[in-house]
Design a protein around this motif. Structure first.
Motif, PDB file in Angstrom:
ATOM      1  N   ASP A  70       0.800  -1.222   0.000  1.00 25.65           N
ATOM      2  CA  ASP A  70       0.000   0.000   0.000  1.00 25.65           C
ATOM      3  C   ASP A  70       0.833   1.271   0.000  1.00 25.65           C
ATOM      4  O   ASP A  70       0.403   2.295  -0.523  1.00 25.65           O
ATOM      5  CB  ASP A  70      -0.956   0.017   1.196  1.00 25.65           C
ATOM      6  CG  ASP A  70      -2.110  -0.961   1.032  1.00 25.65           C
ATOM      7  OD1 ASP A  70      -2.358  -1.419  -0.106  1.00 25.65           O
ATOM      8  OD2 ASP A  70      -2.756  -1.273   2.042  1.00 25.65           O
ATOM      9  N   ASP A  71       2.024   1.228   0.573  1.00 29.05           N
ATOM     10  CA  ASP A  71       2.830   2.449   0.599  1.00 29.05           C
ATOM     11  C   ASP A  71       3.806   2.538  -0.572  1.00 29.05           C
ATOM     12  O   ASP A  71       4.674   3.406  -0.585  1.00 29.05           O
ATOM     13  CB  ASP A  71       3.564   2.587   1.934  1.00 29.05           C
ATOM     14  CG  ASP A  71       4.747   1.642   2.063  1.00 29.05           C
ATOM     15  OD1 ASP A  71       4.747   0.588   1.392  1.00 29.05           O
ATOM     16  OD2 ASP A  71       5.664   1.956   2.843  1.00 29.05           O
ATOM     17  N   ASN A  72       3.641   1.687  -1.569  1.00 24.37           N
ATOM     18  CA  ASN A  72       4.557   1.693  -2.713  1.00 24.37           C
ATOM     19  C   ASN A  72       4.044   2.625  -3.814  1.00 24.37           C
ATOM     20  O   ASN A  72       3.552   2.184  -4.845  1.00 24.37           O
ATOM     21  CB  ASN A  72       4.757   0.281  -3.255  1.00 24.37           C
ATOM     22  CG  ASN A  72       5.883   0.217  -4.264  1.00 24.37           C
ATOM     23  OD1 ASN A  72       6.613   1.177  -4.442  1.00 24.37           O
ATOM     24  ND2 ASN A  72       6.007  -0.917  -4.917  1.00 24.37           N
ATOM     25  N   TYR A  73       4.144   3.917  -3.555  1.00 23.68           N
ATOM     26  CA  TYR A  73       3.805   4.943  -4.535  1.00 23.68           C
ATOM     27  C   TYR A  73       4.606   6.192  -4.193  1.00 23.68           C
ATOM     28  O   TYR A  73       5.184   6.300  -3.113  1.00 23.68           O
ATOM     29  CB  TYR A  73       2.302   5.251  -4.554  1.00 23.68           C
ATOM     30  CG  TYR A  73       1.793   5.906  -3.299  1.00 23.68           C
ATOM     31  CD1 TYR A  73       1.719   7.300  -3.188  1.00 23.68           C
ATOM     32  CD2 TYR A  73       1.399   5.155  -2.204  1.00 23.68           C
ATOM     33  CE1 TYR A  73       1.272   7.905  -2.035  1.00 23.68           C
ATOM     34  CE2 TYR A  73       0.938   5.759  -1.047  1.00 23.68           C
ATOM     35  CZ  TYR A  73       0.889   7.127  -0.964  1.00 23.68           C
ATOM     36  OH  TYR A  73       0.443   7.730   0.184  1.00 23.68           O
TER      37      TYR A  73
ATOM     38  N   TRP B 172       2.390   5.735  -9.628  1.00 22.48           N
ATOM     39  CA  TRP B 172       1.826   4.564  -8.965  1.00 22.48           C
ATOM     40  C   TRP B 172       1.055   3.685  -9.924  1.00 22.48           C
ATOM     41  O   TRP B 172       0.759   4.075 -11.045  1.00 22.48           O
ATOM     42  CB  TRP B 172       0.914   5.003  -7.836  1.00 22.48           C
ATOM     43  CG  TRP B 172      -0.416   5.620  -8.257  1.00 22.48           C
ATOM     44  CD1 TRP B 172      -0.743   6.181  -9.456  1.00 22.48           C
ATOM     45  CD2 TRP B 172      -1.587   5.720  -7.463  1.00 22.48           C
ATOM     46  NE1 TRP B 172      -2.044   6.636  -9.430  1.00 22.48           N
ATOM     47  CE2 TRP B 172      -2.590   6.365  -8.223  1.00 22.48           C
ATOM     48  CE3 TRP B 172      -1.898   5.331  -6.168  1.00 22.48           C
ATOM     49  CZ2 TRP B 172      -3.859   6.624  -7.733  1.00 22.48           C
ATOM     50  CZ3 TRP B 172      -3.164   5.603  -5.692  1.00 22.48           C
ATOM     51  CH2 TRP B 172      -4.119   6.245  -6.467  1.00 22.48           C
TER      52      TRP B 172
ATOM     53  N   ARG C  62      -3.722   1.952  -1.707  1.00 20.16           N
ATOM     54  CA  ARG C  62      -3.029   3.197  -2.056  1.00 20.16           C
ATOM     55  C   ARG C  62      -4.032   4.344  -2.170  1.00 20.16           C
ATOM     56  O   ARG C  62      -3.749   5.471  -1.765  1.00 20.16           O
ATOM     57  CB  ARG C  62      -2.244   3.017  -3.348  1.00 20.16           C
ATOM     58  CG  ARG C  62      -1.090   2.059  -3.186  1.00 20.16           C
ATOM     59  CD  ARG C  62      -0.405   1.741  -4.479  1.00 20.16           C
ATOM     60  NE  ARG C  62       0.541   0.639  -4.259  1.00 20.16           N
ATOM     61  CZ  ARG C  62       1.122  -0.034  -5.202  1.00 20.16           C
ATOM     62  NH1 ARG C  62       0.905   0.263  -6.478  1.00 20.16           N
ATOM     63  NH2 ARG C  62       1.957  -1.012  -4.922  1.00 20.16           N
TER      64      ARG C  62
ATOM     65  N   GLN D  37      -4.767   5.724   1.126  1.00 20.13           N
ATOM     66  CA  GLN D  37      -3.699   6.607   1.593  1.00 20.13           C
ATOM     67  C   GLN D  37      -3.774   7.976   0.917  1.00 20.13           C
ATOM     68  O   GLN D  37      -3.497   8.996   1.549  1.00 20.13           O
ATOM     69  CB  GLN D  37      -2.341   5.958   1.368  1.00 20.13           C
ATOM     70  CG  GLN D  37      -2.141   4.786   2.307  1.00 20.13           C
ATOM     71  CD  GLN D  37      -0.712   4.299   2.331  1.00 20.13           C
ATOM     72  OE1 GLN D  37       0.214   4.966   1.888  1.00 20.13           O
ATOM     73  NE2 GLN D  37      -0.523   3.115   2.885  1.00 20.13           N
TER      74      GLN D  37
END
Length: 151
Positions: free
Chosen positions: A39-42, A64, A70, A73
């Motif tokens: 989820d925090d991979n952007y 992203w 995501r 977030q």
């Protein structure tokens, strides 16, 4: 030239990077990209051309692949920004340098409150088709999408 999804506001917007490095696998043969799905991979990077699209002064663009986690977030990011401003805009555009009247974009605009904002709104804007040439009156004009989120 390419598609760009960005957030714009009248206040400075902070840059965001993943908490760690994630894998990135690109398969050219079948046209897929896999980035681990975390989820925090952007990324949110400063978007210096924001005033070419809106009268907001500050912007960050998203790098992203959409996931619901995501998008959640991004919603939290927008909520935080709205603590210091009355509205934030979420855009999906084609990056262009100059528009003639005949090829200026058609802007699809919608306004909602932060309490109404869902991951479906984020997904819809992020996946919107920019070059939808089915319009007989404006076949060569791109469609830009602007979601205005208010307190």
């Amino acid at each position: 030239m390419s598609a760009c999804t960005f957030i714009a506001a009248d206040i400075p917007l902070s840059e965001v990077k993943p908490s760690q490095e994630y894998p990135l696998e690109i398969n050219i043969d079948n046209g897929t990209i896999w980035d681990g799905g975390a989820d925090d991979n952007y990324y949110l990077y400063p978007f210096l051309d924001v005033q070419g699209y809106t009268d907001k002064r500050f912007g960050v663009y998203l790098e992203w692949n959409y996931t619901d986690g995501r998008a959640e977030q991004i919603i939290d990011y927008i909520k935080n920004a709205l603590e210091n401003t009355n509205s934030v805009e979420f855009w999906h555009v084609w990056l262009m340098d100059y528009y003639e009247y005949e090829d200026s974009p058609v802007i699809h605009k919608k306004t909602i409150s932060i309490n109404e904002l869902t991951t479906e709104h984020i997904k819809e804007i992020s996946n919107a088709v920019i070059w939808n040439t089915s319009d007989e009156m404006y076949p060569d004009r791109p469609s830009f999408y602007r979601l205005i989120i208010t307190r």
